[in-house]
Design a protein around this motif. Sequence first.
Motif, PDB file in Angstrom:
ATOM      1  N   GLU A  67       0.825  -1.221   0.000  1.00  0.00           N
ATOM      2  CA  GLU A  67       0.000   0.000   0.000  1.00  0.00           C
ATOM      3  C   GLU A  67       0.851   1.259   0.000  1.00  0.00           C
ATOM      4  O   GLU A  67       0.376   2.328  -0.378  1.00  0.00           O
ATOM      5  CB  GLU A  67      -0.932  -0.011   1.218  1.00  0.00           C
ATOM      6  CG  GLU A  67      -2.025  -1.057   1.122  1.00  0.00           C
ATOM      7  CD  GLU A  67      -2.788  -1.249   2.417  1.00  0.00           C
ATOM      8  OE1 GLU A  67      -2.446  -0.576   3.427  1.00  0.00           O
ATOM      9  OE2 GLU A  67      -3.716  -2.087   2.435  1.00  0.00           O
ATOM     10  N   ASN A  68       2.106   1.131   0.409  1.00  0.00           N
ATOM     11  CA  ASN A  68       3.008   2.283   0.430  1.00  0.00           C
ATOM     12  C   ASN A  68       3.997   2.280  -0.734  1.00  0.00           C
ATOM     13  O   ASN A  68       5.051   2.913  -0.665  1.00  0.00           O
ATOM     14  CB  ASN A  68       3.740   2.333   1.771  1.00  0.00           C
ATOM     15  CG  ASN A  68       2.837   2.862   2.878  1.00  0.00           C
ATOM     16  OD1 ASN A  68       2.735   4.070   3.080  1.00  0.00           O
ATOM     17  ND2 ASN A  68       2.158   1.964   3.573  1.00  0.00           N
ATOM     18  N   GLY A  69       3.646   1.563  -1.786  1.00  0.00           N
ATOM     19  CA  GLY A  69       4.381   1.673  -3.038  1.00  0.00           C
ATOM     20  C   GLY A  69       5.531   0.719  -3.252  1.00  0.00           C
ATOM     21  O   GLY A  69       6.264   0.834  -4.241  1.00  0.00           O
ATOM     22  N   HIS A  70       5.732  -0.251  -2.343  1.00  0.00           N
ATOM     23  CA  HIS A  70       6.808  -1.220  -2.533  1.00  0.00           C
ATOM     24  C   HIS A  70       6.307  -2.390  -3.369  1.00  0.00           C
ATOM     25  O   HIS A  70       5.191  -2.870  -3.186  1.00  0.00           O
ATOM     26  CB  HIS A  70       7.319  -1.740  -1.189  1.00  0.00           C
ATOM     27  CG  HIS A  70       7.943  -0.695  -0.339  1.00  0.00           C
ATOM     28  ND1 HIS A  70       9.203  -0.191  -0.575  1.00  0.00           N
ATOM     29  CD2 HIS A  70       7.478  -0.042   0.760  1.00  0.00           C
ATOM     30  CE1 HIS A  70       9.496   0.718   0.335  1.00  0.00           C
ATOM     31  NE2 HIS A  70       8.460   0.838   1.156  1.00  0.00           N
ATOM     32  N   GLU A  71       7.151  -2.852  -4.259  1.00  0.00           N
ATOM     33  CA  GLU A  71       6.842  -4.063  -4.996  1.00  0.00           C
ATOM     34  C   GLU A  71       7.141  -5.250  -4.087  1.00  0.00           C
ATOM     35  O   GLU A  71       8.066  -5.200  -3.277  1.00  0.00           O
ATOM     36  CB  GLU A  71       7.696  -4.139  -6.260  1.00  0.00           C
ATOM     37  CG  GLU A  71       7.305  -5.279  -7.166  1.00  0.00           C
ATOM     38  CD  GLU A  71       8.040  -5.256  -8.492  1.00  0.00           C
ATOM     39  OE1 GLU A  71       7.515  -5.825  -9.450  1.00  0.00           O
ATOM     40  OE2 GLU A  71       9.148  -4.683  -8.548  1.00  0.00           O
ATOM     41  N   LEU A  72       6.353  -6.312  -4.224  1.00  0.00           N
ATOM     42  CA  LEU A  72       6.529  -7.509  -3.408  1.00  0.00           C
ATOM     43  C   LEU A  72       6.889  -8.703  -4.283  1.00  0.00           C
ATOM     44  O   LEU A  72       6.531  -8.763  -5.457  1.00  0.00           O
ATOM     45  CB  LEU A  72       5.248  -7.841  -2.636  1.00  0.00           C
ATOM     46  CG  LEU A  72       4.722  -6.807  -1.653  1.00  0.00           C
ATOM     47  CD1 LEU A  72       3.400  -7.278  -1.051  1.00  0.00           C
ATOM     48  CD2 LEU A  72       5.739  -6.532  -0.549  1.00  0.00           C
ATOM     49  N   ALA A  73       7.581  -9.658  -3.679  1.00  0.00           N
ATOM     50  CA  ALA A  73       7.902 -10.914  -4.346  1.00  0.00           C
ATOM     51  C   ALA A  73       7.880 -12.025  -3.310  1.00  0.00           C
ATOM     52  O   ALA A  73       8.127 -11.786  -2.129  1.00  0.00           O
ATOM     53  CB  ALA A  73       9.265 -10.831  -5.015  1.00  0.00           C
ATOM     54  N   LEU A  74       7.567 -13.221  -3.768  1.00  0.00           N
ATOM     55  CA  LEU A  74       7.595 -14.399  -2.908  1.00  0.00           C
ATOM     56  C   LEU A  74       8.565 -15.422  -3.493  1.00  0.00           C
ATOM     57  O   LEU A  74       8.726 -15.506  -4.710  1.00  0.00           O
ATOM     58  CB  LEU A  74       6.199 -15.039  -2.797  1.00  0.00           C
ATOM     59  CG  LEU A  74       5.152 -14.285  -1.982  1.00  0.00           C
ATOM     60  CD1 LEU A  74       3.815 -15.009  -2.050  1.00  0.00           C
ATOM     61  CD2 LEU A  74       5.595 -14.119  -0.537  1.00  0.00           C
ATOM     62  N   PRO A  75       9.188 -16.224  -2.629  1.00  0.00           N
ATOM     63  CA  PRO A  75      10.161 -17.205  -3.111  1.00  0.00           C
ATOM     64  C   PRO A  75       9.490 -18.434  -3.710  1.00  0.00           C
ATOM     65  O   PRO A  75       8.439 -18.879  -3.246  1.00  0.00           O
ATOM     66  CB  PRO A  75      10.941 -17.564  -1.847  1.00  0.00           C
ATOM     67  CG  PRO A  75       9.972 -17.328  -0.737  1.00  0.00           C
ATOM     68  CD  PRO A  75       9.099 -16.188  -1.165  1.00  0.00           C
ATOM     69  N   CYS A  76      10.141 -18.971  -4.734  1.00  0.00           N
ATOM     70  CA  CYS A  76       9.753 -20.244  -5.341  1.00  0.00           C
ATOM     71  C   CYS A  76      10.969 -21.158  -5.291  1.00  0.00           C
ATOM     72  O   CYS A  76      12.070 -20.743  -5.673  1.00  0.00           O
ATOM     73  CB  CYS A  76       9.315 -20.041  -6.789  1.00  0.00           C
ATOM     74  SG  CYS A  76       7.868 -18.979  -6.977  1.00  0.00           S
ATOM     75  N   MET A  77      10.775 -22.380  -4.834  1.00  0.00           N
ATOM     76  CA  MET A  77      11.893 -23.313  -4.707  1.00  0.00           C
ATOM     77  C   MET A  77      12.309 -23.854  -6.071  1.00  0.00           C
ATOM     78  O   MET A  77      11.464 -24.174  -6.900  1.00  0.00           O
ATOM     79  CB  MET A  77      11.513 -24.467  -3.784  1.00  0.00           C
ATOM     80  CG  MET A  77      11.490 -24.073  -2.329  1.00  0.00           C
ATOM     81  SD  MET A  77      10.970 -25.441  -1.268  1.00  0.00           S
ATOM     82  CE  MET A  77       9.206 -25.356  -1.471  1.00  0.00           C
ATOM     83  N   GLN A  78      13.609 -23.935  -6.259  1.00  0.00           N
ATOM     84  CA  GLN A  78      14.186 -24.491  -7.480  1.00  0.00           C
ATOM     85  C   GLN A  78      14.907 -25.783  -7.119  1.00  0.00           C
ATOM     86  O   GLN A  78      15.474 -25.903  -6.046  1.00  0.00           O
ATOM     87  CB  GLN A  78      15.201 -23.510  -8.085  1.00  0.00           C
ATOM     88  CG  GLN A  78      14.626 -22.124  -8.340  1.00  0.00           C
ATOM     89  CD  GLN A  78      13.507 -22.145  -9.363  1.00  0.00           C
ATOM     90  OE1 GLN A  78      13.728 -22.456 -10.523  1.00  0.00           O
ATOM     91  NE2 GLN A  78      12.308 -21.834  -8.926  1.00  0.00           N
ATOM     92  N   SER A  79      14.891 -26.729  -8.027  1.00  0.00           N
ATOM     93  CA  SER A  79      15.629 -27.967  -7.761  1.00  0.00           C
ATOM     94  C   SER A  79      17.017 -27.918  -8.385  1.00  0.00           C
ATOM     95  O   SER A  79      17.942 -28.534  -7.889  1.00  0.00           O
ATOM     96  CB  SER A  79      14.850 -29.173  -8.281  1.00  0.00           C
ATOM     97  OG  SER A  79      14.555 -29.013  -9.652  1.00  0.00           O
ATOM     98  N   ASP A  80      17.175 -27.160  -9.471  1.00  0.00           N
ATOM     99  CA  ASP A  80      18.475 -27.090 -10.132  1.00  0.00           C
ATOM    100  C   ASP A  80      18.614 -25.707 -10.759  1.00  0.00           C
ATOM    101  O   ASP A  80      17.878 -25.389 -11.705  1.00  0.00           O
ATOM    102  CB  ASP A  80      18.576 -28.173 -11.202  1.00  0.00           C
ATOM    103  CG  ASP A  80      19.966 -28.253 -11.804  1.00  0.00           C
ATOM    104  OD1 ASP A  80      20.922 -27.811 -11.137  1.00  0.00           O
ATOM    105  OD2 ASP A  80      20.086 -28.748 -12.936  1.00  0.00           O
TER     106      ASP A  80
END
Length: 196
Positions: A67-80
Amino acid sequence: MSDPATLKHSIRRQVLAQRQAASQDAEVDLVRAWSDRPTLGTVRCVGGYWPLGSELDPRPLMQHLHENGHELALPCMQSDPHGLVFRRYQPGDRLEQRRFGVHEPCKSAPVRHPDLVLVPLVAVSPAGHRLGYGKGYYDATLSQARMKNDIATIGVAWEMQIREDIPVERHDVPLDFVVTSQGKWLDCRAVRQGDA
């Protein structure tokens, strides 16, 4: 004397039980705590996490940051290679439940490179030495990110998760800060400099 892996396993089991009990009866306001944060420079993109079980829930803080203008990201697990990739997330986006029950953005969500990462943990020392679940995803990811760009890390912890007895191994990547369920901030970098 126990080797680090055995000691980590013992601490992990003990703290997870304590964390479960602590989470049953606690009021947490990370949004209020955020107003007392250390100077972190210009933060454009924040990598958060979707809580598992009794992990301290950062979602209200993530909503506030959005709401205060920051972009968000969430982690995704990688196998390789073994590690995480962060994908764009906005509150309300559909998530997919994947390995270990982790909620992740769809694979079509754009990849982002956060300059600040909120990090879940099992336990952490005042110097920022983090004990996770033992898979090494965050250590691998943060190690690579720090070689490429300037990234700040903030562990998110219940008070009882802060311990002095966290064993440190060569591959462990220490956190910069810890914010607690009671709104306290620890500058782990300063503690490490004091230990030097």
